[in-house]
Design an enzyme around this catalytic site. Structure first.
Site, short mmCIF file in Angstrom:
data_model
loop_
_atom_site.label_atom_id
_atom_site.label_comp_id
_atom_site.label_asym_id
_atom_site.label_seq_id
_atom_site.Cartn_x
_atom_site.Cartn_y
_atom_site.Cartn_z
N GLY A 12 2.83 -25.17 4.49
CA GLY A 12 1.64 -25.46 3.68
C GLY A 12 1.93 -26.73 3.00
N ALA A 14 1.12 -29.86 3.38
CA ALA A 14 -0.06 -30.90 3.15
C ALA A 14 -1.15 -30.30 2.26
CB ALA A 14 -0.66 -31.31 4.53
N GLN A 16 -2.48 -28.44 -1.70
CA GLN A 16 -2.59 -28.71 -2.88
C GLN A 16 -1.23 -28.46 -3.81
OE1 GLN A 16 -5.56 -27.59 -5.99
NE2 GLN A 16 -5.48 -25.60 -4.90
N ARG A 95 -7.51 -17.86 -2.30
CA ARG A 95 -8.54 -17.17 -2.55
C ARG A 95 -9.59 -18.33 -3.23
NH1 ARG A 95 -8.66 -13.58 -8.14
NH2 ARG A 95 -6.76 -14.80 -8.97
N ARG A 101 -6.80 -11.38 -4.86
CA ARG A 101 -5.71 -11.98 -4.16
C ARG A 101 -5.58 -10.94 -2.83
NH1 ARG A 101 -3.44 -12.55 -9.34
NH2 ARG A 101 -3.58 -14.71 -10.16
N ASN A 108 -3.53 -13.25 5.67
CA ASN A 108 -2.08 -13.94 5.53
C ASN A 108 -1.00 -13.18 6.18
OD1 ASN A 108 -3.22 -16.03 4.36
ND2 ASN A 108 -3.22 -15.71 2.37
N GLY A 133 2.68 -18.11 -1.30
CA GLY A 133 1.34 -17.78 -0.87
C GLY A 133 0.74 -16.27 -0.89
N ASN A 134 -0.49 -15.95 -1.30
CA ASN A 134 -0.78 -14.75 -1.70
C ASN A 134 -1.28 -13.82 -0.72
OD1 ASN A 134 -0.53 -14.65 -4.77
ND2 ASN A 134 -2.08 -16.06 -5.04
N ASP A 162 3.35 -16.29 -13.89
CA ASP A 162 3.00 -15.25 -14.88
C ASP A 162 3.81 -15.52 -16.19
OD1 ASP A 162 0.88 -14.33 -12.82
OD2 ASP A 162 2.88 -13.78 -11.71
N HIS A 190 1.84 -9.79 -8.45
CA HIS A 190 1.16 -11.17 -9.15
C HIS A 190 -0.33 -10.91 -8.85
CE1 HIS A 190 0.27 -15.10 -9.57
NE2 HIS A 190 -0.29 -15.26 -8.34
N1 LIG Z 1 2.19 -16.98 -6.44
C1 LIG Z 1 1.60 -17.62 -7.08
O1 LIG Z 1 1.85 -17.85 -8.42
C2 LIG Z 1 0.41 -18.62 -6.68
C3 LIG Z 1 -0.13 -19.79 -7.47
C4 LIG Z 1 -1.13 -20.35 -6.98
C5 LIG Z 1 -1.40 -20.21 -5.67
N2 LIG Z 1 -0.74 -19.34 -4.78
C6 LIG Z 1 -1.16 -19.19 -3.46
O2 LIG Z 1 -0.55 -20.41 -2.85
C7 LIG Z 1 -1.10 -20.38 -1.61
C8 LIG Z 1 -1.24 -22.00 -1.08
O3 LIG Z 1 -2.30 -22.55 -2.05
P1 LIG Z 1 -2.73 -24.10 -2.23
O4 LIG Z 1 -3.63 -24.34 -3.27
O5 LIG Z 1 -1.53 -24.89 -1.85
O6 LIG Z 1 -3.80 -23.99 -0.84
P2 LIG Z 1 -3.96 -25.18 0.01
O7 LIG Z 1 -5.20 -24.52 0.99
O8 LIG Z 1 -4.49 -26.46 -0.68
O9 LIG Z 1 -2.99 -25.19 1.03
C9 LIG Z 1 -2.51 -24.52 1.82
C10 LIG Z 1 -2.08 -25.30 2.99
O10 LIG Z 1 -1.15 -24.16 3.90
C11 LIG Z 1 -1.57 -24.63 5.25
N3 LIG Z 1 -1.30 -23.54 6.11
C12 LIG Z 1 -1.88 -22.30 6.20
N4 LIG Z 1 -1.65 -21.63 6.96
C13 LIG Z 1 -0.46 -22.27 7.32
C14 LIG Z 1 0.60 -21.75 8.28
N5 LIG Z 1 0.58 -20.54 8.82
N6 LIG Z 1 1.69 -22.42 8.56
C15 LIG Z 1 1.82 -23.44 7.55
N7 LIG Z 1 0.83 -24.07 6.91
C16 LIG Z 1 -0.21 -23.25 6.81
C17 LIG Z 1 -3.04 -25.27 5.30
O11 LIG Z 1 -3.12 -25.91 6.23
C18 LIG Z 1 -3.19 -26.01 3.97
O12 LIG Z 1 -2.57 -27.38 4.05
C19 LIG Z 1 -2.22 -19.51 -1.59
O13 LIG Z 1 -2.24 -18.37 -1.08
C20 LIG Z 1 -2.54 -19.36 -3.01
O14 LIG Z 1 -3.55 -18.31 -3.16
C21 LIG Z 1 0.16 -18.55 -5.21
O1 LIG Z 2 -4.89 -16.85 -8.62
C1 LIG Z 2 -4.85 -17.24 -7.57
O2 LIG Z 2 -5.42 -16.72 -6.46
C2 LIG Z 2 -4.19 -18.51 -7.65
C3 LIG Z 2 -2.64 -17.98 -8.15
O3 LIG Z 2 -2.08 -16.92 -7.82
C4 LIG Z 2 -2.59 -17.92 -9.49
O4 LIG Z 2 -2.21 -17.05 -10.42
O5 LIG Z 2 -2.97 -19.06 -10.16
#
Ligand SMILES: NC(=O)c1ccc[n+]([C@@H]2O[C@H](COP(=O)([O-])OP(=O)(O)OC[C@H]3O[C@@H](n4cnc5c(N)ncnc54)[C@H](O)[C@@H]3O)[C@@H](O)[C@H]2O)c1
Ligand SMILES: O=C(O)C[C@H](O)C(=O)O
Length: 329
Positions: A12, A14, A16, A95, A101, A108, A133-134, A162, A190
């Protein structure tokens, strides 16, 4: 003598979080200012995603990071994970407003089965995997189960955001600096069911519950606020947390690789059966890290309130596992 480069895979790349993460890894904030890295970046096999990845790689190039010893950009997990020493599995659908989540579970899950298999086949045998990834805990479980030839303890999920949220909220309440707080614990998933437990926490050496002296605040405001912080960020930004998530990922991997000097941190790790958590469930627990390994803090007393909270978040994880059972075969 200069250290040999290590291979760090980021999926992922590219997205955020990727954008807030890669530059910090390349500058040495994750693995040390003396550790060269080769970044192996995975994005979807789609024109738009690959173009965006190309742009990120151009920017990485333009930073002229002395520690960036190489880059690979690919749409193939087997290329991204080849000989990887570290993998940060970020790529997944995030999400949006109104979603939980676990709504992302089935969508996913397939990603983490495929990536677990690829890790199994091509990654370094001592790879350290962090799933961001969630739903992060269950995705880590899926990847672990899909990689039977890698040690289970190599698979972790991110509870560090967290943990950091729990520290910050407590620092604000008490007016004390964040770094005076020790022994914070965030048990479980989470998700909003997580249980931030301050019973062992000290603030500048004083017991947190006594210093706070406000049980109602702890139970009715603090615990839900930490648990629902992700949703509050989505509400405010219209997008899920990114910079703070990337920061937590850096903290998690840095501590795992370089150690915590005895400090407790929270990691989602496969259970060994302790604290009544069934074997292999990826559950947030307190650990210390040293010599590239984490070690769970054992023997903490679990009172009735904590048992209830810990079982509640465990039950959600069991439901998530049941939801993907058929896919895991
Ligand atoms: N655990 C945590 O504390 C936490 C915190 C924030 C976000 N997240 C999770 O992190 C993940 C990414 O968030 P984000 O804001 O960067 O999302 P985003 O949509 O900005 O970026 C996700 C990227 O992953 C790419 N992608 C999707 N499927 C893919 C695959 N199979 N292989 C490779 N790349 C793939 C997409 O093209 C995209 O560029 C989400 O699931 C979000 O819920 C988790
Ligand atoms: O809450 C979400 O979906 C993004 C991330 O898991 C967070 O805790 O900020």
């Amino acid at each position: 003598m200069a250290k040999a480069p290590v291979r760090v895979a980021v999926t992922g790349a590219a997205g955020q979080i990727g954008y807030a993460l890669l530059f910090r890894i390349a500058s040495g904030e994750m693995l040390g200012k003396d550790q060269p890295v080769i970044l192996q970046m995975l994005e979807l096999p789609m024109e738009k995603a690959q173009q965006a990845l190309k742009g990120v790689m151009m920017e990485l190039e333009d930073c002229a990071f002395p520690l960036l010893a190489g880059m690979v950009g690919t749409d193939d997990p087997r290329v991204a994970f080849k000989d990887a020493d570290y993998a940060l599995l970020v790529g997944a659908r995030p999400r949006g407003p109104g979603m939980e989540r676990k709504d992302l579970l089935m969508e996913n899950a397939k990603i983490f089965i495929e990536q677990g298999k690829a890790l199994n086949d091509v990654a370094a045998r001592n790879i350290k995997v962090l799933v961001v990834g969630n739903p992060a805990n269950t995705n880590a479980y899926i990847a672990m189960k899909s990689a039977p030839s890698l040690p289970k303890e190599n698979f972790t999920a991110m509870l560090r955001l967290d943990h950091n949220r729990a520290l910050s909220q407590l620092a604000t309440k008490t007016g004390k600096p964040v770094d005076s707080i020790e022994k914070m614990v965030v048990w479980g998933n989470h998700s909003p069911t997580m249980y931030p437990d301050y019973r062992f926490t000290t603030i500048a050496g004083q017991a947190a519950p006594a210093l706070v002296n406000d049980e109602a605040w702890y139970k009715n405001e603090y615990i839900p606020k930490v648990g629902k912080r992700g949703a509050a960020i989505i509400e405010a930004r219209g997008l899920s947390s990114a910079a703070s998530a990337a920061n937590a990922a850096i903290d998690h991997m840095r501590d795992w690789a370089l150690g915590t000097n005895g400090k407790w941190v929270t990691m989602g790790i496969p259970s060994d059966g302790s604290y009544g958590i069934p074997q292999d469930v990826i559950y947030g627990v307190p650990v210390t890290c040293a010599n590239g390994k984490y070690e769970r803090i054992t023997g903490l007393e679990i009172d009735a309130f904590s048992r209830e909270k810990m079982d509640f978040t465990l039950n959600e994880l069991k439901e998530e596992q049941d939801g993907v059972k058929a896919l895991l075969g």
